[in-house]
Write a protein that holds these residues in place. Structure first.
Motif, PDB file in Angstrom:
ATOM      1  N   PRO A 119       0.815  -1.214   0.000  1.00 48.74           N
ATOM      2  CA  PRO A 119       0.000   0.000   0.000  1.00 48.74           C
ATOM      3  C   PRO A 119       0.850   1.265   0.000  1.00 48.74           C
ATOM      4  O   PRO A 119       2.043   1.247   0.307  1.00 48.74           O
ATOM      5  CB  PRO A 119      -0.788  -0.127   1.307  1.00 48.74           C
ATOM      6  N   ASN A 120       0.223   2.373  -0.345  1.00 53.26           N
ATOM      7  CA  ASN A 120       0.893   3.660  -0.251  1.00 53.26           C
ATOM      8  C   ASN A 120       1.139   3.987   1.220  1.00 53.26           C
ATOM      9  O   ASN A 120       0.289   3.741   2.077  1.00 53.26           O
ATOM     10  CB  ASN A 120       0.040   4.758  -0.883  1.00 53.26           C
ATOM     11  N   ILE A 121       2.303   4.542   1.512  1.00 54.32           N
ATOM     12  CA  ILE A 121       2.658   4.851   2.900  1.00 54.32           C
ATOM     13  C   ILE A 121       3.108   6.305   3.011  1.00 54.32           C
ATOM     14  O   ILE A 121       3.347   6.985   2.012  1.00 54.32           O
ATOM     15  CB  ILE A 121       3.771   3.909   3.419  1.00 54.32           C
ATOM     16  N   ALA A 122       3.212   6.779   4.246  1.00 54.29           N
ATOM     17  CA  ALA A 122       3.580   8.172   4.487  1.00 54.29           C
ATOM     18  C   ALA A 122       5.089   8.369   4.465  1.00 54.29           C
ATOM     19  O   ALA A 122       5.590   9.368   3.936  1.00 54.29           O
ATOM     20  CB  ALA A 122       3.019   8.638   5.833  1.00 54.29           C
ATOM     21  N   ALA A 123       5.824   7.435   5.040  1.00 49.53           N
ATOM     22  CA  ALA A 123       7.272   7.590   5.169  1.00 49.53           C
ATOM     23  C   ALA A 123       7.904   6.220   5.322  1.00 49.53           C
ATOM     24  O   ALA A 123       7.232   5.241   5.682  1.00 49.53           O
ATOM     25  CB  ALA A 123       7.619   8.475   6.372  1.00 49.53           C
ATOM     26  N   ALA A 124       9.198   6.152   5.049  1.00 49.58           N
ATOM     27  CA  ALA A 124       9.915   4.878   5.161  1.00 49.58           C
ATOM     28  C   ALA A 124      11.363   5.141   5.535  1.00 49.58           C
ATOM     29  O   ALA A 124      11.964   6.125   5.090  1.00 49.58           O
ATOM     30  CB  ALA A 124       9.853   4.101   3.853  1.00 49.58           C
ATOM     31  N   TRP A 125      11.891   4.247   6.341  1.00 54.33           N
ATOM     32  CA  TRP A 125      13.301   4.294   6.748  1.00 54.33           C
ATOM     33  C   TRP A 125      13.962   2.988   6.342  1.00 54.33           C
ATOM     34  O   TRP A 125      13.474   1.907   6.667  1.00 54.33           O
ATOM     35  CB  TRP A 125      13.412   4.496   8.262  1.00 54.33           C
ATOM     36  N   ILE A 126      15.078   3.089   5.618  1.00 56.36           N
ATOM     37  CA  ILE A 126      15.898   1.929   5.288  1.00 56.36           C
ATOM     38  C   ILE A 126      17.223   2.063   6.029  1.00 56.36           C
ATOM     39  O   ILE A 126      17.994   2.987   5.770  1.00 56.36           O
ATOM     40  CB  ILE A 126      16.165   1.812   3.781  1.00 56.36           C
ATOM     41  N   ASP A 127      17.476   1.156   6.951  1.00 58.01           N
ATOM     42  CA  ASP A 127      18.749   1.147   7.678  1.00 58.01           C
ATOM     43  C   ASP A 127      19.763   0.314   6.894  1.00 58.01           C
ATOM     44  O   ASP A 127      19.401  -0.624   6.184  1.00 58.01           O
ATOM     45  CB  ASP A 127      18.533   0.555   9.068  1.00 58.01           C
ATOM     46  N   GLU A 128      21.038   0.665   7.037  1.00 61.11           N
ATOM     47  CA  GLU A 128      22.121   0.015   6.291  1.00 61.11           C
ATOM     48  C   GLU A 128      21.766  -0.065   4.799  1.00 61.11           C
ATOM     49  O   GLU A 128      21.835  -1.123   4.163  1.00 61.11           O
ATOM     50  CB  GLU A 128      22.419  -1.379   6.860  1.00 61.11           C
ATOM     51  N   ALA A 129      21.395   1.092   4.266  1.00 64.93           N
ATOM     52  CA  ALA A 129      20.918   1.152   2.879  1.00 64.93           C
ATOM     53  C   ALA A 129      21.991   0.752   1.872  1.00 64.93           C
ATOM     54  O   ALA A 129      21.671   0.359   0.752  1.00 64.93           O
ATOM     55  CB  ALA A 129      20.408   2.556   2.576  1.00 64.93           C
ATOM     56  N   GLY A 130      23.271   0.845   2.247  1.00 69.17           N
ATOM     57  CA  GLY A 130      24.336   0.427   1.352  1.00 69.17           C
ATOM     58  C   GLY A 130      24.355  -1.062   1.096  1.00 69.17           C
ATOM     59  O   GLY A 130      24.992  -1.526   0.142  1.00 69.17           O
ATOM     60  N   GLN A 131      23.649  -1.836   1.934  1.00 67.52           N
ATOM     61  CA  GLN A 131      23.574  -3.279   1.771  1.00 67.52           C
ATOM     62  C   GLN A 131      22.270  -3.733   1.103  1.00 67.52           C
ATOM     63  O   GLN A 131      22.020  -4.926   0.973  1.00 67.52           O
ATOM     64  CB  GLN A 131      23.708  -3.967   3.130  1.00 67.52           C
ATOM     65  N   VAL A 132      21.442  -2.766   0.706  1.00 67.61           N
ATOM     66  CA  VAL A 132      20.151  -3.077   0.090  1.00 67.61           C
ATOM     67  C   VAL A 132      20.257  -2.873  -1.417  1.00 67.61           C
ATOM     68  O   VAL A 132      20.841  -1.882  -1.872  1.00 67.61           O
ATOM     69  CB  VAL A 132      19.041  -2.183   0.676  1.00 67.61           C
ATOM     70  N   ASP A 133      19.691  -3.790  -2.198  1.00 66.92           N
ATOM     71  CA  ASP A 133      19.821  -3.685  -3.646  1.00 66.92           C
ATOM     72  C   ASP A 133      19.010  -2.515  -4.190  1.00 66.92           C
ATOM     73  O   ASP A 133      18.027  -2.065  -3.582  1.00 66.92           O
ATOM     74  CB  ASP A 133      19.411  -4.991  -4.326  1.00 66.92           C
TER      75      ASP A 133
END
Length: 260
Positions: A119-133
């Motif tokens: 679903p559509n969301i308001a905000a998102a946080w990705i931690d350790e983003a350098g390890q995410v494709d």
């Protein structure tokens, strides 16, 4: 800003992340131990409270990291803030009661871009983003578009993992694009070093980072994006380099092999 039931201390770079409410994309690029997870959890509580009941999602590269990093990070911070909370293990949701609102914050894995569709969301946080494709980061960014959100924002935190991938590209990739985004007020890139966190245990830098070579310390201590460097060729010198192609004419075509 979400009211604190107990006043906590925050570092200058952490406050920059928390207060950058008008930026579409906020990035914290930091050395190890720079307080990324702590401020990420605080950011998530603040944005979830501001956008309630529209959801705010949090991501780690894998589910084991969700259990080892996000869950204890939220639990410790909620205890310090005096906020009632419960980890809902079956759904990977952190439930937090704050200032009259019950926040339900999903904490998910970004390991598969197909799994982050939703679903559509308001905000998102990705931690350790350098390890995410890159595909997962792109998919999650596309979800941050709920029209009713009060603070529609994406937060990326992490330690540099070489000069590659979306985390690097968004922070330092194309200089013209980054300058344009900053001028428009849509991008905030916050930098921090390991030494900027005075709350680390005594001797942390020497104990945890002392065995790294200078190249690695630039990345993991200073939080700098540096090009990858192989250790196999550390013995190169002016004396053993090949500076002429005459040898090929004498001995035939060269053969080269690479070991990864």
């Amino acid at each position: 800003m979400t009211p604190d039931r107990r006043r906590l201390e925050w570092l200058p770079h952490q406050m920059r992340v928390l207060e950058a409410r008008r930026r579409r994309l906020v990035m914290l690029v930091s050395g190890l131990g720079g307080g990324k997870t702590r401020i990420g959890c605080r950011w998530a509580i603040d944005r979830a409270w501001a956008n309630h009941p529209i959801p705010v999602y949090c991501f780690e590269p894998t589910y084991p990291m969700v259990r080892r990093v996000l869950r204890p990070g939220f639990q410790e911070l909620c205890d310090e803030m005096g906020l009632p909370h419960r980890w809902m293990a079956g759904e990977h949701i952190m439930r937090i009661d704050v200032a009259g609102r019950r926040l339900m914050i999903p904490c998910l894995s970004a390991s598969n871009s197909d799994h982050v569709k939703g679903p559509n969301i308001a905000a998102a946080w990705i931690d350790e983003a350098g390890q995410v494709d890159d595909a997962s980061i792109k998919q999650i960014r596309a979800r941050v578009r709920h029209p009713g959100a009060s603070v529609r924002q994406m937060l990326l935190t992490g330690t540099p993992e070489g000069m590659r991938g979306a985390f690097y590209d968004l922070a330092e990739g194309d200089a013209a694009t980054i300058a344009k985004r900053k001028a428009e007020g849509t991008l905030e890139v916050v930098r921090a070093r390991t030494g900027d966190n005075p709350f680390l245990p005594p001797g942390y830098v020497d104990q945890e980072l002392g065995d790294l070579d200078p190249h690695e310390r630039e990345q993991y201590e200073l939080g700098l994006f540096v090009p990858p460097r192989g250790r196999v060729y550390g013995g190169w010198s002016e004396e053993n380099k090949l500076d002429s192609l005459d040898v090929f004419e004498q001995h035939g075509a060269p053969f080269m092999a690479c070991d990864f």
